[in-house]
Write an enzyme that holds these catalytic residues in place. Structure first.
Site, short mmCIF file in Angstrom:
data_model
loop_
_atom_site.label_atom_id
_atom_site.label_comp_id
_atom_site.label_asym_id
_atom_site.label_seq_id
_atom_site.Cartn_x
_atom_site.Cartn_y
_atom_site.Cartn_z
N THR A 1 0.84 -1.20 0.00
CA THR A 1 0.00 0.00 0.00
C THR A 1 0.87 1.24 0.00
OG1 THR A 1 -0.10 -0.25 2.38
CG2 THR A 1 -1.97 -1.04 1.13
N ASN A 2 1.46 1.51 -1.13
CA ASN A 2 2.33 2.67 -1.17
C ASN A 2 1.98 3.60 -2.33
OD1 ASN A 2 3.85 2.30 1.21
ND2 ASN A 2 4.89 0.61 0.25
N ARG B 1 2.32 2.95 4.43
CA ARG B 1 3.26 1.91 4.85
C ARG B 1 2.82 1.32 6.19
NH1 ARG B 1 8.32 -0.40 2.71
NH2 ARG B 1 9.04 -1.65 4.45
N ARG C 1 0.28 -1.44 6.24
CA ARG C 1 0.64 -2.68 5.56
C ARG C 1 1.24 -3.69 6.54
NH1 ARG C 1 3.30 -3.95 0.96
NH2 ARG C 1 2.64 -5.89 1.88
N VAL C 2 1.05 -4.92 6.23
CA VAL C 2 1.75 -5.95 6.99
C VAL C 2 2.65 -6.70 6.03
CG1 VAL C 2 1.56 -7.96 8.47
CG2 VAL C 2 -0.17 -6.16 8.61
N ASP D 1 15.64 -2.57 1.27
CA ASP D 1 15.41 -1.59 0.20
C ASP D 1 16.66 -1.28 -0.61
OD1 ASP D 1 13.11 -1.69 1.74
OD2 ASP D 1 12.58 0.38 1.31
N ASP E 1 9.05 -6.94 -6.91
CA ASP E 1 8.82 -7.47 -5.56
C ASP E 1 8.81 -9.00 -5.52
OD1 ASP E 1 8.73 -4.98 -4.48
OD2 ASP E 1 6.59 -4.97 -4.03
N LYS F 1 1.94 1.90 -7.86
CA LYS F 1 2.49 1.36 -9.11
C LYS F 1 1.86 0.03 -9.49
CE LYS F 1 6.61 -0.57 -6.93
NZ LYS F 1 6.14 -0.28 -5.56
N PHE G 1 12.47 -10.71 -4.35
CA PHE G 1 13.19 -10.52 -3.08
C PHE G 1 13.85 -11.83 -2.67
CE2 PHE G 1 10.69 -6.60 -2.14
CZ PHE G 1 11.76 -5.81 -1.71
#
Ligand SMILES: Nc1ncnc2c1ncn2[C@@H]1O[C@H](COP(=O)(O)OP(=O)(O)OP(=O)(O)O)[C@@H](O)[C@H]1O
Ligand SMILES: NC(=O)c1ccc[n+]([C@@H]2O[C@H](CO)[C@@H](O)[C@H]2O)c1
Length: 311
Positions: free
Chosen positions: A123-124, A244, A247-248, A167, A147, A127, A150
């Site tokens: 939830t940022n 942010r 979000r979890v 990040d 994403d 995009k 990762f």
């Protein structure tokens, strides 16, 4: 902190030469290679810079799937440079071939981002939202999301505050991401088929579009240089922090992680990106999803039309 700068233009930056804001500027280079089965793929790279205000009256609609657009305006604005940024890159290839007319109805399901409920997605900046909507509008498109690459949590470095260093590029399997993109480049039609996406071809020629979505895609040189178009969605610090916080993640953010790691790291990443790349279209992520989508869709379709017209 808040932003008042306009939605569809490069964000102001104290140390960016004013010439960089000057007028709509397209620059390009092309290279060609022959793919199997008589397929000719052409890769064109170009950048977009804009000053104010650019009016985009309409998008060509000589194909039934191209929708005309409302006039859009872009203009620069002043303001502090405190925005969270998210990036969406677009790459396409043109394929000259004979195909039957078909239709693409399948939603994108790739890298686990589209089939998750919204509240479980990140939830940022918006995009993923933008990429998914763009994909649904653009035939023969697909998304590769950073994403999904990762590394495992067990190998992520930890700083002296106990903050996981997520990040940074080191936290990502960029080699695997590049392999996936390479397989699309080699044969986008087969790539789509492998993702259970049907291709839609007009007689004569077709354009395949790859939407690359991620928070560090322009910081990785080999990936950045593949992009034909670059967009960067920004939201202000306070909105970013709020989103942010709702979000979890897995693992969840530790208390103080945003101010102690995420935001300062974002500022560093952004500076690095701007030092490396200049042809990015900055978008105000506070604008409505619809406005943002209309703008990017219009921009991309114009360039696709232009690409097709060049052959
Ligand atoms: N333009 C917008 N205006 C308001 N809300 C938006 C906008 N775009 C997206 N959102 C909402 O913000 C949230 C985050 O969007 P999204 O998941 O697309 O962000 P993201 O940049 O992909 O984040 P992450 O990289 O962390 O996954 C979602 O709830 C989405 O509905
Ligand atoms: N494994 C993950 O997807 C993961 C784990 C922890 C944190 N994050 C965050 O995702 C964002 C990019 O979308 C970065 O800010 C990471 O901190 C992702």
């Amino acid at each position: 902190m808040s932003t008042n700068h306009s939605p569809f233009c490069e964000a102001p930056r104290a140390n960016r030469p004013s010439a960089h804001f000057a007028s709509l500027h397209l620059m390009g280079h092309c290279c060609c290679f022959i793919a199997p089965k008589q397929r000719v793929q052409r890769i064109t790279a170009f950048g977009l810079r804009c000053k104010s205000p650019i009016r985009i009256d309409h998008v060509m609609h000589n194909s039934s799937r191209m929708h005309s657009q409302q006039p859009l305006f872009a203009c620069p604005a002043e303001g502090p440079y405190h925005h969270a940024g998210y990036v969406v890159g677009v790459r396409w290839s043109q394929v000259l071939t004979k195909c039957t007319v078909g239709c693409q109805t399948d939603p994108l399901v790739i890298n686990g981002c589209w089939d998750l409920p919204e509240e479980q997605r990140m939830t940022n900046g918006g995009k993923s939202t933008m990429s998914s909507s763009l994909h649904l509008r653009i035939p023969n498109s697909c998304i590769i999301a950073q994403d999904a690459f990762f590394k495992d949590d067990s190998v992520i470095a930890v700083d002296s505050n106990g903050f996981k260093q997520y990040d940074v590029l080191d936290a990502l399997h960029m080699d695997r991401m590049m392999s996936k993109i390479e397989s699309w480049r080699k044969d986008p039609g087969s790539f789509l088929a492998s993702q259970s996406l049907r291709t839609q071809c007009s007689v004569g020629e077709e354009v395949f579009v790859l939407i690359v979505e991620g928070f560090l895609i322009f910081n990785y040189g080999p990936l950045n240089e593949l992009m034909d178009k670059r967009y960067f969605l920004e939201i202000p610090y306070d909105v970013c922090k709020e989103r942010r916080g709702s979000r979890v993640y897995t693992p969840p953010d530790l208390p103080g992680y945003f101010d102690g790691y995420v935001w300062p790291r974002y500022l560093k990443n952004r500076q690095e990106m701007e030092d490396m790349v200049s042809d990015i279209v900055f978008l105000d992520g506070l604008k409505s999803k619809e406005d943002l989508l209309d703008y990017v869709y219009g921009d991309v379709t114009m360039e696709i039309q232009s690409l097709m017209g060049k052959d």
